[in-house]
Design a protein around this motif. Structure first.
Motif, mmCIF file in Angstrom:
data_model
loop_
_atom_site.group_PDB
_atom_site.id
_atom_site.type_symbol
_atom_site.label_atom_id
_atom_site.label_comp_id
_atom_site.label_asym_id
_atom_site.label_seq_id
_atom_site.Cartn_x
_atom_site.Cartn_y
_atom_site.Cartn_z
ATOM 1 N N GLY A 156 47.925 37.722 46.174
ATOM 2 C CA GLY A 156 47.541 36.359 45.824
ATOM 3 C C GLY A 156 47.867 35.351 46.904
ATOM 4 O O GLY A 156 48.238 35.694 48.028
ATOM 5 N N GLU A 157 47.779 34.082 46.537
ATOM 6 C CA GLU A 157 48.032 33.005 47.482
ATOM 7 C C GLU A 157 49.520 32.685 47.567
ATOM 8 O O GLU A 157 50.278 32.888 46.616
ATOM 9 C CB GLU A 157 47.257 31.747 47.073
ATOM 10 N N ASN A 158 49.924 32.203 48.739
ATOM 11 C CA ASN A 158 51.306 31.751 48.973
ATOM 12 C C ASN A 158 52.329 32.853 48.736
ATOM 13 O O ASN A 158 53.399 32.623 48.175
ATOM 14 C CB ASN A 158 51.634 30.541 48.083
ATOM 15 N N VAL A 159 51.998 34.054 49.189
ATOM 16 C CA VAL A 159 52.918 35.190 49.085
ATOM 17 C C VAL A 159 53.697 35.317 50.391
ATOM 18 O O VAL A 159 53.119 35.252 51.483
ATOM 19 C CB VAL A 159 52.157 36.492 48.784
ATOM 20 N N GLN A 160 55.019 35.498 50.258
ATOM 21 C CA GLN A 160 55.886 35.642 51.420
ATOM 22 C C GLN A 160 56.562 37.010 51.406
ATOM 23 O O GLN A 160 57.175 37.385 50.408
ATOM 24 C CB GLN A 160 56.970 34.562 51.426
ATOM 25 N N MET A 161 56.445 37.726 52.530
ATOM 26 C CA MET A 161 57.134 39.004 52.695
ATOM 27 C C MET A 161 58.247 38.821 53.728
ATOM 28 O O MET A 161 57.982 38.498 54.883
ATOM 29 C CB MET A 161 56.167 40.087 53.180
ATOM 30 N N PHE A 162 59.478 39.062 53.298
ATOM 31 C CA PHE A 162 60.587 38.973 54.232
ATOM 32 C C PHE A 162 60.798 40.317 54.923
ATOM 33 O O PHE A 162 60.163 41.319 54.589
ATOM 34 C CB PHE A 162 61.838 38.475 53.509
ATOM 35 N N SER A 163 61.678 40.351 55.905
ATOM 36 C CA SER A 163 61.787 41.489 56.818
ATOM 37 C C SER A 163 61.971 42.815 56.085
ATOM 38 O O SER A 163 62.765 42.915 55.142
ATOM 39 C CB SER A 163 62.944 41.283 57.795
ATOM 40 N N GLY A 164 61.198 43.791 56.521
ATOM 41 C CA GLY A 164 61.313 45.132 55.968
ATOM 42 C C GLY A 164 60.624 45.348 54.634
ATOM 43 O O GLY A 164 60.683 46.442 54.075
ATOM 44 N N ALA A 165 59.941 44.337 54.101
ATOM 45 C CA ALA A 165 59.266 44.472 52.809
ATOM 46 C C ALA A 165 57.998 45.312 52.950
ATOM 47 O O ALA A 165 57.348 45.310 53.997
ATOM 48 C CB ALA A 165 58.923 43.097 52.241
ATOM 49 N N LYS A 166 57.659 46.020 51.860
ATOM 50 C CA LYS A 166 56.482 46.895 51.865
ATOM 51 C C LYS A 166 55.706 46.726 50.570
ATOM 52 O O LYS A 166 56.288 46.645 49.489
ATOM 53 C CB LYS A 166 56.900 48.361 52.031
ATOM 54 N N ILE A 167 54.372 46.702 50.697
ATOM 55 C CA ILE A 167 53.466 46.680 49.544
ATOM 56 C C ILE A 167 52.442 47.773 49.773
ATOM 57 O O ILE A 167 51.664 47.718 50.724
ATOM 58 C CB ILE A 167 52.749 45.327 49.385
ATOM 59 N N LEU A 168 52.427 48.764 48.892
ATOM 60 C CA LEU A 168 51.553 49.915 49.088
ATOM 61 C C LEU A 168 50.783 50.235 47.814
ATOM 62 O O LEU A 168 51.317 50.164 46.701
ATOM 63 C CB LEU A 168 52.370 51.153 49.480
ATOM 64 N N GLY A 169 49.519 50.588 47.988
ATOM 65 C CA GLY A 169 48.747 51.172 46.894
ATOM 66 C C GLY A 169 48.154 50.169 45.929
ATOM 67 O O GLY A 169 47.846 49.026 46.270
ATOM 68 N N ARG A 170 48.008 50.632 44.693
ATOM 69 C CA ARG A 170 47.321 49.861 43.653
ATOM 70 C C ARG A 170 48.267 48.789 43.100
ATOM 71 O O ARG A 170 48.871 48.937 42.034
ATOM 72 C CB ARG A 170 46.844 50.798 42.540
ATOM 73 N N CYS A 171 48.380 47.696 43.843
ATOM 74 C CA CYS A 171 49.255 46.587 43.467
ATOM 75 C C CYS A 171 48.429 45.314 43.336
ATOM 76 O O CYS A 171 47.528 45.077 44.146
ATOM 77 C CB CYS A 171 50.329 46.348 44.524
ATOM 78 N N ILE A 173 49.516 41.487 43.405
ATOM 79 C CA ILE A 173 50.609 40.549 43.598
ATOM 80 C C ILE A 173 50.090 39.158 43.281
ATOM 81 O O ILE A 173 49.104 38.705 43.872
ATOM 82 C CB ILE A 173 51.136 40.596 45.043
ATOM 83 N N GLY A 174 50.734 38.471 42.352
ATOM 84 C CA GLY A 174 50.275 37.151 41.933
ATOM 85 C C GLY A 174 50.512 36.084 42.977
ATOM 86 O O GLY A 174 50.987 36.353 44.090
ATOM 87 N N ASP A 175 50.184 34.856 42.624
ATOM 88 C CA ASP A 175 50.380 33.724 43.521
ATOM 89 C C ASP A 175 51.853 33.312 43.559
ATOM 90 O O ASP A 175 52.606 33.516 42.594
ATOM 91 C CB ASP A 175 49.554 32.521 43.062
ATOM 92 N N ASP A 176 52.247 32.714 44.671
ATOM 93 C CA ASP A 176 53.585 32.127 44.807
ATOM 94 C C ASP A 176 54.692 33.142 44.543
ATOM 95 O O ASP A 176 55.637 32.882 43.793
ATOM 96 C CB ASP A 176 53.729 30.928 43.861
ATOM 97 N N ASN A 189 52.256 45.983 39.645
ATOM 98 C CA ASN A 189 51.806 44.602 39.652
ATOM 99 C C ASN A 189 52.996 43.657 39.575
ATOM 100 O O ASN A 189 54.018 43.965 38.958
ATOM 101 C CB ASN A 189 50.868 44.332 38.484
ATOM 102 N N VAL A 190 52.845 42.503 40.207
ATOM 103 C CA VAL A 190 53.890 41.482 40.192
ATOM 104 C C VAL A 190 53.260 40.175 39.728
ATOM 105 O O VAL A 190 52.282 39.716 40.317
ATOM 106 C CB VAL A 190 54.506 41.300 41.594
#
Length: 210
Positions: A156-171, A173-176, A189-190
């Motif tokens: 989604g919009e305004n998503v922040q990934m900090f160091s070492g974060a991973k997003i894989l596969g059928r996810c 991710i909502g806004d903010d 899902n988040v």
């Protein structure tokens, strides 16, 4: 947009760097210059939303060609512009992609569709795959967005990934959403307005305050 030291120097630098690493012929060099203006327009639009103090100077959007993060974003836009303007010059777009990878340690292929506004901070070691990215996406070093069994995330919009974060596969991710350092999200899902910690399948998801 203020380009330091100059747009002319930027064009010379890109051509020189490509030539030193891979070789560039006269037609490719002309294509780089022809695509430069549109790539800078996209870069300016992206930078205009940044809250980073280094992206503004004297009230104007500012691009230093010797700022690695800024140059990294510009090279991504340039590779995409080249392949759009000159579809037959895939080799040139590949050279710009590999130049970005060599200089900045970021794997961000020009066929990956980033939003018009995205942010990065020290992107060394990050890999951005062919996900669906929302506007104002931000990532840091050692982040990964990738597939699992051929399925990529929707972010989604305004998503922040900090160091070492991973997003894989059928996810989805909502806004903010803030994804904390070293978090690992796989096939989950988040919801929007969340803070994420830990690793799948035992993620800790908390609502953001304020």
């Amino acid at each position: 947009m203020l380009v330091s030291p100059s747009v002319e120097m930027l064009g010379k630098l890109v051509k020189h760097q490509i030539h030193n690493l891979f070789f560039i012929d006269e037609y490719e060099a002309d294509a780089v210059l022809a695509s430069l203006s549109a790539a800078l327009e996209n870069t300016e639009y992206c930078f205009s939303f940044s809250k980073n103090k280094y992206y503004k100077k004297n009230g104007c959007v500012f691009f230093s060609i010797y700022h690695s993060g800024q140059y990294c974003i510009f090279l991504y836009f340039l590779a995409r512009q080249v392949i759009s303007d000159f579809p037959a010059l895939r080799d040139l777009a590949d050279k710009i992609y590999f130049l970005n990878k060599a200089l900045n340690g970021l794997d961000l292929y020009y066929e990956v569709v980033m939003p018009k506004v995205f942010n990065l901070d020290h992107p060394v070691g990050s890999v951005m795959g062919r996900a669906d990215y929302g506007e104002n996406f931000t990532f840091s070093q050692l982040c990964t967005v990738g597939n699992n069994k051929g399925v990529f995330p929707e972010i989604g919009e305004n998503v922040q990934m900090f160091s070492g974060a991973k997003i894989l596969g059928r996810c989805k991710i909502g806004d903010d959403v803030i994804i904390s350092a070293n978090s690992y999200i796989k096939d989950e899902n988040v919801p929007s307005n969340s803070l994420v910690f830990g690793s799948s399948p035992s993620l800790v998801i908390k609502p953001r305050k304020g």
